[in-house]
Design a protein around this motif. Structure first.
Motif, short mmCIF file in Angstrom:
data_model
loop_
_atom_site.label_atom_id
_atom_site.label_comp_id
_atom_site.label_asym_id
_atom_site.label_seq_id
_atom_site.Cartn_x
_atom_site.Cartn_y
_atom_site.Cartn_z
N SER A 65 22.20 -13.89 -0.25
CA SER A 65 23.20 -14.94 -0.42
C SER A 65 24.55 -14.51 0.14
O SER A 65 24.74 -13.38 0.54
N GLY A 66 25.47 -15.45 0.14
CA GLY A 66 26.80 -15.19 0.68
C GLY A 66 26.83 -15.38 2.18
O GLY A 66 25.89 -15.91 2.78
N ARG A 67 27.90 -14.94 2.77
CA ARG A 67 28.05 -15.03 4.23
C ARG A 67 27.06 -14.13 4.93
O ARG A 67 26.63 -13.12 4.37
N LEU A 68 26.75 -14.46 6.15
CA LEU A 68 25.97 -13.55 7.00
C LEU A 68 26.97 -12.73 7.80
O LEU A 68 27.80 -13.28 8.54
N LEU A 69 26.93 -11.42 7.63
CA LEU A 69 27.87 -10.53 8.29
C LEU A 69 27.26 -10.01 9.58
O LEU A 69 26.17 -9.44 9.58
N ARG A 70 27.98 -10.17 10.67
CA ARG A 70 27.52 -9.64 11.94
C ARG A 70 27.67 -8.12 11.92
O ARG A 70 28.47 -7.57 11.14
N PRO A 71 26.91 -7.40 12.74
CA PRO A 71 26.94 -5.92 12.69
C PRO A 71 28.35 -5.32 12.76
O PRO A 71 28.66 -4.42 11.96
N GLN A 72 29.20 -5.79 13.64
CA GLN A 72 30.54 -5.19 13.76
C GLN A 72 31.33 -5.31 12.46
O GLN A 72 32.05 -4.38 12.08
N GLU A 73 31.18 -6.42 11.76
CA GLU A 73 31.87 -6.57 10.48
C GLU A 73 31.33 -5.59 9.44
O GLU A 73 32.09 -5.04 8.64
N VAL A 74 30.02 -5.34 9.46
CA VAL A 74 29.43 -4.37 8.55
C VAL A 74 29.98 -2.97 8.84
O VAL A 74 30.39 -2.25 7.93
N PHE A 75 30.03 -2.59 10.12
CA PHE A 75 30.56 -1.27 10.49
C PHE A 75 32.01 -1.14 10.05
O PHE A 75 32.41 -0.11 9.50
N LYS A 95 17.20 -10.71 11.99
CA LYS A 95 17.32 -11.41 13.26
C LYS A 95 17.51 -12.88 12.94
O LYS A 95 16.66 -13.50 12.30
N VAL A 96 18.64 -13.45 13.34
CA VAL A 96 18.91 -14.86 13.07
C VAL A 96 18.67 -15.72 14.31
O VAL A 96 18.61 -16.94 14.21
N SER A 97 18.54 -15.08 15.45
CA SER A 97 18.16 -15.75 16.69
C SER A 97 17.70 -14.66 17.65
O SER A 97 17.67 -13.48 17.30
N ALA A 98 17.34 -15.06 18.85
CA ALA A 98 16.85 -14.09 19.83
C ALA A 98 17.89 -13.03 20.16
O ALA A 98 17.55 -11.88 20.46
N ARG A 99 19.18 -13.38 20.08
CA ARG A 99 20.22 -12.43 20.47
C ARG A 99 21.24 -12.13 19.38
O ARG A 99 22.30 -11.57 19.66
N ALA A 100 20.94 -12.49 18.15
CA ALA A 100 21.91 -12.28 17.07
C ALA A 100 21.23 -11.71 15.83
O ALA A 100 20.12 -12.09 15.48
N ALA A 101 21.94 -10.79 15.19
CA ALA A 101 21.48 -10.20 13.93
C ALA A 101 22.63 -10.29 12.93
O ALA A 101 23.81 -10.32 13.32
N ALA A 102 22.29 -10.32 11.67
CA ALA A 102 23.31 -10.39 10.62
C ALA A 102 22.73 -9.83 9.33
O ALA A 102 21.52 -9.70 9.18
N MET A 103 23.62 -9.51 8.40
CA MET A 103 23.23 -9.00 7.09
C MET A 103 23.81 -9.91 6.01
O MET A 103 25.01 -10.21 6.05
N PRO A 104 22.99 -10.33 5.05
CA PRO A 104 23.54 -11.11 3.94
C PRO A 104 24.59 -10.28 3.18
O PRO A 104 24.37 -9.11 2.89
#
Length: 80
Positions: free
Chosen positions: A17-27, A51-60
């Motif tokens: 749940s919550g926002r999906l954080l892109r890798p750079q925001e996690v780092f 993997k949220v699309s072919a070219r994008a990843a994110a973390m809840p």
């Protein structure tokens, strides 16, 4: 928050749940290098990216928060 018995992967029982954080925001939030985060993911000690699309990843956001909470609990219960 429910955690697994070993408390090694607290995000397992945490709903994504919550926002999906892109890798750079996690780092940036963690203050860890990209290579260290990916090494920890490979070891199973850090929540994985989805993997949220072919070219994008994110973390809840909830997964990252559960990881931070478990590390804080561990640090507070350590005896020197």
């Amino acid at each position: 928050m429910k955690t697994n018995p070993a408390n090694q992967k607290p995000w397992i029982d945490c709903p994504p749940s919550g926002r999906l954080l892109r890798p750079q925001e996690v780092f940036d939030r963690m203050g860890l290098s990209k290579s260290l985060v990916y090494a920890m993911i490979a070891e199973g000690t850090f929540p994985p990216f989805l993997k949220v699309s072919a070219r994008a990843a994110a973390m809840p956001e909830a997964w990252l928060e559960s990881f931070v909470e478990s590390r804080a609990e561990h640090a507070l219960t350590q005896t020197n």
